[in-house]
Design an enzyme around this catalytic site. Structure first.
Site, PDB file in Angstrom:
ATOM      1  N   ARG A 157     -56.227 -67.965  74.243  1.00 27.30           N
ATOM      2  CA  ARG A 157     -56.810 -66.639  73.966  1.00 27.30           C
ATOM      3  C   ARG A 157     -58.010 -66.376  74.878  1.00 27.30           C
ATOM      4  O   ARG A 157     -58.150 -65.288  75.417  1.00 27.30           O
ATOM      5  CB  ARG A 157     -57.220 -66.509  72.508  1.00 27.30           C
ATOM      6  CG  ARG A 157     -56.044 -66.442  71.545  1.00 27.30           C
ATOM      7  CD  ARG A 157     -56.492 -66.456  70.109  1.00 27.30           C
ATOM      8  NE  ARG A 157     -57.256 -67.676  69.864  1.00 27.30           N
ATOM      9  CZ  ARG A 157     -58.039 -67.877  68.808  1.00 27.30           C
ATOM     10  NH1 ARG A 157     -58.187 -66.945  67.901  1.00 27.30           N
ATOM     11  NH2 ARG A 157     -58.682 -69.013  68.648  1.00 27.30           N
ATOM     12  N   ASN A 206     -53.978 -65.363  67.789  1.00 28.42           N
ATOM     13  CA  ASN A 206     -53.026 -66.373  67.336  1.00 28.42           C
ATOM     14  C   ASN A 206     -52.224 -65.805  66.176  1.00 28.42           C
ATOM     15  O   ASN A 206     -52.717 -64.969  65.415  1.00 28.42           O
ATOM     16  CB  ASN A 206     -53.762 -67.627  66.848  1.00 28.42           C
ATOM     17  CG  ASN A 206     -54.302 -68.476  67.978  1.00 28.42           C
ATOM     18  OD1 ASN A 206     -53.884 -68.357  69.117  1.00 28.42           O
ATOM     19  ND2 ASN A 206     -55.241 -69.349  67.652  1.00 28.42           N
TER      20      ASN A 206
END
Length: 129
Positions: free
Chosen positions: A54, A72
Site C-alpha cells: 500500500r 487491504n
C-alpha cells in the site's frame, strides 16, 4: 464475368480528413468530447499484504500525479481505484501488474470498471484503512 469498366473512377480531391479511431467511442454513432481523464478499479493478488504494498502504491500514485486510493481486503488482496490521464493510468496499471513493493509477489492483477470521467473524484492518492 462482368465486363471491365471502360475508365477508372476519378481520383478523390480536396483535403484529407482524418477520423478518430473507433476505439475512442462508446458507440459508432456518437462522438463525445473527451476530458482525457480515466478511472480504473483494481485488485492485486499474491503476497501483497505485510510487504508495504500500500505504501509503495500510494508513493507511485503521487509520483505519477494520479489520484485515488489503495487498501487491504480481508481476503489477502489489495484493492483500490486510480484516476488521471489515460497515459498515466496505463503506467500505473503496468506498475501494479509487474512491480509493486520490493518484497511483494504479484500473482495476478485484475482491472475493472475502466471508464472515462469528466473530473477527478479525489484530491490526491491515499491509503484507506
Amino acid at each position: 464475368m462482368p465486363p471491365a469498366p471502360s475508365q477508372p473512377p476519378p481520383p478523390l480531391s480536396g483535403p484529407a480528413i482524418q477520423l478518430p479511431s473507433a476505439a475512442h467511442h462508446t458507440s459508432p454513432c456518437r462522438v463525445m468530447a473527451s476530458s482525457g481523464l480515466w478511472a480504473l478499479d483494481y485488485e492485486i493478488y499474491g503476497d501483497v499484504q505485510g510487504v508495504f504494498f500500500r505504501k509503495y502504491t500510494e508513493d507511485q500514485g503521487k509520483k505519477l500525479g494520479v489520484v485515488g486510493w489503495v487498501k487491504n481486503t480481508p481476503y489477502g488482496t489489495v484493492t483500490g481505484q486510480v484516476q488521471g490521464p489515460k497515459e498515466k493510468i496505463e503506467i500505473m496499471k503496468n506498475w501494479l501488474r509487474n512491480v509493486g513493493s520490493p518484497m511483494s509477489r504479484i500473482d495476478r492483477a485484475v482491472f475493472s470498471n475502466e471508464r472515462e470521467i469528466s473530473t477527478l473524484e479525489f484530491p490526491n492518492f491515499t491509503t484507506k484503512y
